[in-house]
Design a protein around this motif. Structure first.
Motif, PDB file in Angstrom:
ATOM      1  N   THR A 259       0.971  -1.351  -0.051  1.00 50.89           N
ATOM      2  CA  THR A 259      -0.139   0.094  -0.148  1.00 50.89           C
ATOM      3  C   THR A 259       1.014   1.293  -0.099  1.00 50.89           C
ATOM      4  O   THR A 259       2.124   1.199   0.223  1.00 50.89           O
ATOM      5  CB  THR A 259      -0.742   0.096   1.269  1.00 50.89           C
ATOM      6  N   GLY A 260       0.106   2.472  -0.303  1.00 51.65           N
ATOM      7  CA  GLY A 260       1.056   3.635  -0.241  1.00 51.65           C
ATOM      8  C   GLY A 260       1.596   4.054   1.227  1.00 51.65           C
ATOM      9  O   GLY A 260       2.625   4.420   1.307  1.00 51.65           O
ATOM     10  N   GLU A 261       0.610   3.652   2.133  1.00 52.85           N
ATOM     11  CA  GLU A 261       1.040   3.975   3.394  1.00 52.85           C
ATOM     12  C   GLU A 261       2.396   3.059   3.886  1.00 52.85           C
ATOM     13  O   GLU A 261       3.327   3.457   4.501  1.00 52.85           O
ATOM     14  CB  GLU A 261      -0.017   3.896   4.546  1.00 52.85           C
ATOM     15  N   HIS A 262       2.251   1.790   3.610  1.00 53.41           N
ATOM     16  CA  HIS A 262       3.460   0.978   3.794  1.00 53.41           C
ATOM     17  C   HIS A 262       4.604   1.285   3.311  1.00 53.41           C
ATOM     18  O   HIS A 262       5.659   1.358   3.819  1.00 53.41           O
ATOM     19  CB  HIS A 262       2.805  -0.526   3.705  1.00 53.41           C
ATOM     20  N   ALA A 263       4.372   1.700   1.738  1.00 55.62           N
ATOM     21  CA  ALA A 263       5.620   2.206   1.065  1.00 55.62           C
ATOM     22  C   ALA A 263       6.380   3.280   1.712  1.00 55.62           C
ATOM     23  O   ALA A 263       7.566   3.434   1.520  1.00 55.62           O
ATOM     24  CB  ALA A 263       5.290   2.453  -0.122  1.00 55.62           C
TER      25      ALA A 263
END
Length: 129
Positions: A35-39
């Motif tokens: 996900t973007g947040e995880h990235a």
């Protein structure tokens, strides 16, 4: 010999895992975010020299993620992947200094060639290729 560090941002489980395994076998220090947040969290933690970025993720698009990453003083290279190729995506990628846009499906050797080229733009201090 390490080829460098790469953060793979891909929400499709099978593809992301396969890309990570391939790059690790080729000598890359490869991390995966779905996900973007995880990235963004992985980027902070690992400081990769290059990001292999999917264009469409469930929580944000690749350009939003890249913009947040590049808001820092250091710069990582970026290769974008997309199945939805359009002139606007390619144009925006050039504007965002993305080194290359890979059109899914793509040959793994081509992906690695572009990752090596993009990693040469790294100023984050973790480039060990």
């Amino acid at each position: 010999m390490s080829r460098g560090s790469v953060l793979i941002v891909e929400d499709e489980h099978f593809l992301g895992s396969n890309l990570q395994e391939y790059l690790r076998r080729r000598g890359w220090n490869a991390q995966l975010a779905r996900t973007g947040e995880h990235a963004l969290a992985e980027y902070e933690r690992t400081r990769p020299c290059v990001v292999l970025m999917d264009y469409e993720l469930p929580d944000m698009d690749g350009f939003q993620i890249l913009g947040a990453m590049r808001a820092r003083e250091d710069v990582c290279g970026c290769v974008m992947m997309t199945a939805h190729t359009s002139e606007s995506v390619v144009w925006r990628a050039g504007e965002q200094q993305v080194q290359h846009v890979l059109h899914k499906p793509f040959p793994l050797a081509e992906m690695e060639k572009w990752l090596l080229a993009a990693s040469s733009t790294c100023t984050c201090g973790t480039h060990d290729a």
